[in-house]
Design an enzyme around this catalytic site. Structure first.
Site, mmCIF file in Angstrom:
data_model
loop_
_atom_site.group_PDB
_atom_site.id
_atom_site.type_symbol
_atom_site.label_atom_id
_atom_site.label_comp_id
_atom_site.label_asym_id
_atom_site.label_seq_id
_atom_site.Cartn_x
_atom_site.Cartn_y
_atom_site.Cartn_z
ATOM 1 N N PRO A 246 -0.654 -10.347 4.606
ATOM 2 C CA PRO A 246 -0.294 -9.650 3.361
ATOM 3 C C PRO A 246 -0.362 -8.127 3.434
ATOM 4 O O PRO A 246 -1.160 -7.491 2.730
ATOM 5 C CB PRO A 246 -1.301 -10.222 2.362
ATOM 6 C CG PRO A 246 -2.508 -10.514 3.194
ATOM 7 C CD PRO A 246 -1.978 -10.992 4.517
ATOM 8 N N CYS A 247 0.504 -7.530 4.239
ATOM 9 C CA CYS A 247 0.523 -6.073 4.343
ATOM 10 C C CYS A 247 0.992 -5.438 3.038
ATOM 11 O O CYS A 247 0.787 -4.230 2.826
ATOM 12 C CB CYS A 247 1.392 -5.623 5.511
ATOM 13 S SG CYS A 247 3.114 -6.137 5.412
#
Length: 292
Positions: A246-247
């Site tokens: 989840p950047c």
């Protein structure tokens, strides 16, 4: 998810982009709906079906003020945050069911000539995805507006690998994260090409809880490289697996969202959508408590 889901996201994305550009004017529901070429009634219903919340509430979730609130709320280390209980099915979603294994030098030597990569395309709440895997796990996942371009990018990363357009069960397992039933997710293994530093950064991203946000500097401190924010930013920017790593939950310390490989409108949509899912989960849990 089908072509209708693709169309719905496109309409919502157009609306989000319009709101971002005109938020100072506080556009009315009628004005926003017009950008999506729908009636205000239909747009309100469409948006609620897509996001699980109203356009007005969604805007609160993606405001700079709300982002600053989340950052202030998350003064604990990411590790401590990852140990939170209560909403384990949602807030700890990524670190609970995703593991990362780095490819060995032999596996990606000479452009991955000994690798067989199977890929498929699918719809998500945020548009089309290309998902690819080796025998050991997901090696690539990216949002795309053009399937051929997405495939070309994948082939460039593994120039000498063998490719097959085959939907694998692991692809469907990965896509299940968008379905909302997070109690029956299968464990997902990611098989990634990256340096030891990159893998460490990507693993740290899994600890950011769903609905939470952190900064590039905080990630740098978390991995013991507080002076390497720029290098951390580069590693985050080269994330090979959209959403599962989840950047999108990493923003600037000012509360501004910053960049995103797959577009800032999509990043805005994901952050707002996740917060809506978390809020709905809280309401559902509260409704099940004694006295409700």
């Amino acid at each position: 998810m089908n072509d209708q889901a693709k169309l719905n996201y496109h309409r919502v994305a157009v609306a989000i982009d319009y709101i971002k550009q005109h938020f100072k004017k506080q556009p009315s529901l009628q004005e926003i709906a017009a950008q999506a070429h729908t009636s205000p009634y239909h747009f309100q219903r469409l948006f609620c079906e897509w996001a699980g919340t109203s356009p007005k509430k969604f805007l609160q979730y993606v405001s700079v003020e709300y982002a600053k609130h989340l950052l202030k709320e998350r003064q604990a280390t990411l590790f401590e945050t990852a140990l939170e209980t209560g909403l384990s099915g949602t807030s700890r979603l990524h670190d609970l069911f995703i593991t990362i294994e780095g490819m060995s030098p032999a596996e990606y030597k000479n452009g991955g000539q000994h690798l067989t990569i199977r890929y498929s395309f699918a719809q998500s709440p945020f548009g089309t995805l290309i998902v690819a895997s080796t025998d050991k796990g997901i090696c690539h996942m990216a949002f795309c507006d053009d399937e051929q371009t997405a495939l070309d990018i994948l082939k460039q990363k593994f120039a000498n690998a063998s490719f097959a357009h085959v939907p694998e069960p692991v692809h469907q397992d990965a896509l299940a994260i968008f379905q909302g039933d997070w109690h029956n997710l299968r464990e997902i293994k990611l098989h990634l090409k990256g340096s030891a530093f990159q893998l460490k950064v990507w693993e740290s991203l899994l600890k950011i809880p769903m609905g939470g946000l952190t900064t590039y500097g905080t990630i740098a401190k978390e991995i013991g490289r507080s002076s390497a924010s720029r290098a951390v930013g580069n590693a985050i920017g080269s994330n090979p697996v959209a959403y599962l790593i989840p950047c999108h939950r990493v923003i600037q310390s000012t509360g501004a969202l910053g960049g995103y490989m797959w577009g800032n409108t999509r990043k805005t949509a994901i952050i707002g959508w996740e917060n809506a899912q978390i809020e709905n989960s809280r309401l559902l849990i509260g409704a099940k408590q004694p006295g409700h």
